[in-house]
Enzyme design. Structure first.
Site, PDB file in Angstrom:
ATOM      1  N   THR A  43       0.824  -1.220   0.000  1.00  0.00           N
ATOM      2  CA  THR A  43       0.000   0.000   0.000  1.00  0.00           C
ATOM      3  C   THR A  43       0.844   1.249   0.000  1.00  0.00           C
ATOM      4  OG1 THR A  43      -1.837  -1.067   1.082  1.00  0.00           O
ATOM      5  CG2 THR A  43      -1.679   1.295   1.384  1.00  0.00           C
ATOM      6  N   TYR A  57      -8.187   0.096  -2.939  1.00  0.00           N
ATOM      7  CA  TYR A  57      -7.223   0.759  -3.832  1.00  0.00           C
ATOM      8  C   TYR A  57      -6.340  -0.321  -4.447  1.00  0.00           C
ATOM      9  CZ  TYR A  57      -4.758  -0.151   0.457  1.00  0.00           C
ATOM     10  OH  TYR A  57      -4.267  -0.791   1.565  1.00  0.00           O
ATOM     11  N   THR A 123       1.610  -4.351   4.198  1.00  0.00           N
ATOM     12  CA  THR A 123       1.465  -4.614   5.637  1.00  0.00           C
ATOM     13  C   THR A 123       0.902  -5.997   5.925  1.00  0.00           C
ATOM     14  OG1 THR A 123      -0.756  -3.654   5.651  1.00  0.00           O
ATOM     15  CG2 THR A 123       1.106  -2.174   6.164  1.00  0.00           C
ATOM     16  N   ASP A 124       0.287  -6.648   4.932  1.00  0.00           N
ATOM     17  CA  ASP A 124      -0.359  -7.942   5.207  1.00  0.00           C
ATOM     18  C   ASP A 124       0.638  -8.987   5.710  1.00  0.00           C
ATOM     19  OD1 ASP A 124      -2.967  -7.986   2.612  1.00  0.00           O
ATOM     20  OD2 ASP A 124      -2.659  -6.789   4.427  1.00  0.00           O
ATOM     21  N   LYS A 196       0.269  -7.277  12.880  1.00  0.00           N
ATOM     22  CA  LYS A 196      -0.790  -6.423  12.353  1.00  0.00           C
ATOM     23  C   LYS A 196      -2.067  -6.809  13.085  1.00  0.00           C
ATOM     24  CE  LYS A 196      -2.977  -4.968   7.997  1.00  0.00           C
ATOM     25  NZ  LYS A 196      -2.945  -5.046   6.517  1.00  0.00           N
ATOM     26  N   GLU A 317      -0.843 -28.428  27.575  1.00  0.00           N
ATOM     27  CA  GLU A 317      -2.112 -29.017  27.125  1.00  0.00           C
ATOM     28  C   GLU A 317      -1.922 -30.341  26.383  1.00  0.00           C
ATOM     29  OE1 GLU A 317      -4.700 -26.828  29.004  1.00  0.00           O
ATOM     30  OE2 GLU A 317      -5.282 -28.387  27.545  1.00  0.00           O
TER      31      GLU A 317
HETATM   32  N1  DGL Z   1      -2.451  -5.868  -0.383  1.00  0.00           N
HETATM   33  C1  DGL Z   1      -1.967  -5.480   0.924  1.00  0.00           C
HETATM   34  C2  DGL Z   1      -0.440  -5.664   1.006  1.00  0.00           C
HETATM   35  O1  DGL Z   1       0.240  -5.394   0.007  1.00  0.00           O
HETATM   36  C3  DGL Z   1      -2.297  -4.048   1.196  1.00  0.00           C
HETATM   37  C4  DGL Z   1      -2.095  -3.736   2.634  1.00  0.00           C
HETATM   38  C5  DGL Z   1      -0.955  -2.761   2.868  1.00  0.00           C
HETATM   39  O2  DGL Z   1       0.115  -2.812   2.229  1.00  0.00           O
HETATM   40  O3  DGL Z   1      -1.146  -1.964   3.802  1.00  0.00           O
HETATM   41  O4  DGL Z   1       0.034  -6.052   2.073  1.00  0.00           O
END
Ligand code: DGL
Length: 360
Positions: A43, A57, A123-124, A196, A317
């Site tokens: 992103t 987006y 971020t993923d 995240k 466990e």
């Molecule tokens: N498609 C996600 C990625 O590239 C978008 C999320 C992001 O980068 O914040 O991880």
């Protein structure tokens, strides 16, 4: 003649002053750390249809030179160079991309003219790449991962300030020897324990219980904690001569769980299974036979938890000693997978691997 002489003296003085000023700027520029930005997509390199598009987006559309040009203030904190290593939405991250990135980072950090590295990333899977590098980077020099929760086209985009903070952190002597870091939302997190925690808000990256390492504020990083686990220069893992990683998959625990997925992954050749169990890594009676059968075939089994925080205790466990399973300690399932993949490049001895889970 005196009149001409007077002006020529003033001119010489003015030229000398300019030369000294340029020298001071050059000197200051020389004093700035050399930071290489390795761009991978996400992103932070994304664009949306309008200024109010904060979801829906397109990620990974803007190149590294445009990312740098969008933040001219970078030149005040570091001598910056950019490389586009690849350009992907990070849900598509792969072992091959990780190996390419880790090898490039190690080559660059071995160069005396590189003081630190920033990696722009979706971020993923940012937390996963950060942890993979935490275990494979062979240097104490700063490596900082950064992303954005909003595309650069959005109102109050967080990418530019996150990038500025990341470069400032990577240029700082305070970041040396701290392991791979994540700079998001004015905060400094350690690669091992950050995750995240929100699908879309700018404060998504957190280290809920074990704690973030510090802040970036007023153009300066402030550290309050350090990681207690081995990382980077102290790692025993070496990927320099590796082109593939062992297949390790994750199965999720839940009420009335179905062991079909686990059986299929083992049949497909998984060398390790991370069981993301309910609670303290509990094993449902419906999956335990499949796990023990997989172990008998030589598949390494790690008991992790879907809960997100806390220790998965060995012999808590489940009787790990008897089952010959490994307990994940505090690593979440996706990070336990990374450590097990790298562990399997060194050994298949479950006791050695348990030691690794208590060390890294
Ligand atoms: N498609 C996600 C990625 O590239 C978008 C999320 C992001 O980068 O914040 O991880």
């Amino acid at each position: 003649m005196p009149h001409f002489h007077f002006h020529s003296v003033r001119l010489v003085k003015a030229l000398l002053a300019c030369a000294m000023l340029l020298a001071s700027y050059a000197g200051a520029a020389e004093k700035l750390a050399n930071v290489t930005i390795l761009a991978t997509g996400g992103t932070i390199a994304g664009s949306g249809a309008s200024s109010t598009t904060t979801v829906g987006y397109t990620a990974a559309t803007v190149g590294v030179e445009r990312l740098i040009a969008a933040v001219p203030e970078l030149a005040k904190v570091a001598q910056v160079k950019g490389e586009q290593v690849f350009q992907i939405a990070s849900e598509n991250m792969s072992d091959a991309y990780w190996l390419t990135l880790a090898k490039r980072v190690n080559v660059l950090l071995a160069q005396p003219d590189v003081d630190g590295i920033v990696i722009t990333h979706g971020t993923d899977t940012l937390e996963e790449t950060a942890y993979f590098l935490n275990l494979t980077v062979k240097s104490k020099k700063p490596v900082v991962l950064v992303g954005a929760m909003r595309p650069g086209t959005a109102l109050s985009a967080d990418g530019p300030i996150n990038l500025y903070n990341a470069v400032l952190l990577a240029a700082s002597q305070d970041a040396v020897g701290k392991g791979v870091l994540v700079a998001m939302n004015d905060q400094i997190h350690g690669a091992r324990d950050v995750s995240k925690t929100n699908t879309s808000t700018p404060d998504s990256f957190k280290t809920p219980e074990l704690g973030m390492l510090g802040y970036i504020q007023g153009n300066k990083p402030y550290f309050y904690h350090v990681s207690t686990r081995k990382h980077t220069a102290d790692t025993e893992f070496d990927v320099s001569k590796i082109d593939t990683l062992p297949q390790v998959d994750i199965v999720y625990g839940y009420a009335n769980v179905n062991p079909v997925a686990l059986n299929a992954l083992v049949a497909a050749g998984a060398k390790g299974i991370i069981h993301a169990g309910v609670g303290d890594g509990s094993l449902a009676a419906k999956v335990t036979p499949s796990l023990t059968a997989a172990r008998k075939q030589g598949v390494l089994i790690v008991r992790a938890s879907r809960v997100g925080q806390g220790i998965v205790a060995r012999n808590g466990e489940a009787n790990d000693d008897e089952l010959d399973f490994v307990a994940a300690d505090t690593l979440n399932p996706q990070k336990a997978r990374i450590l097990l993949m790298l562990a399997l490049t060194r050994t298949s001895d479950s006791k050695q691997i348990q030691r690794m889970f208590y060390s890294y």
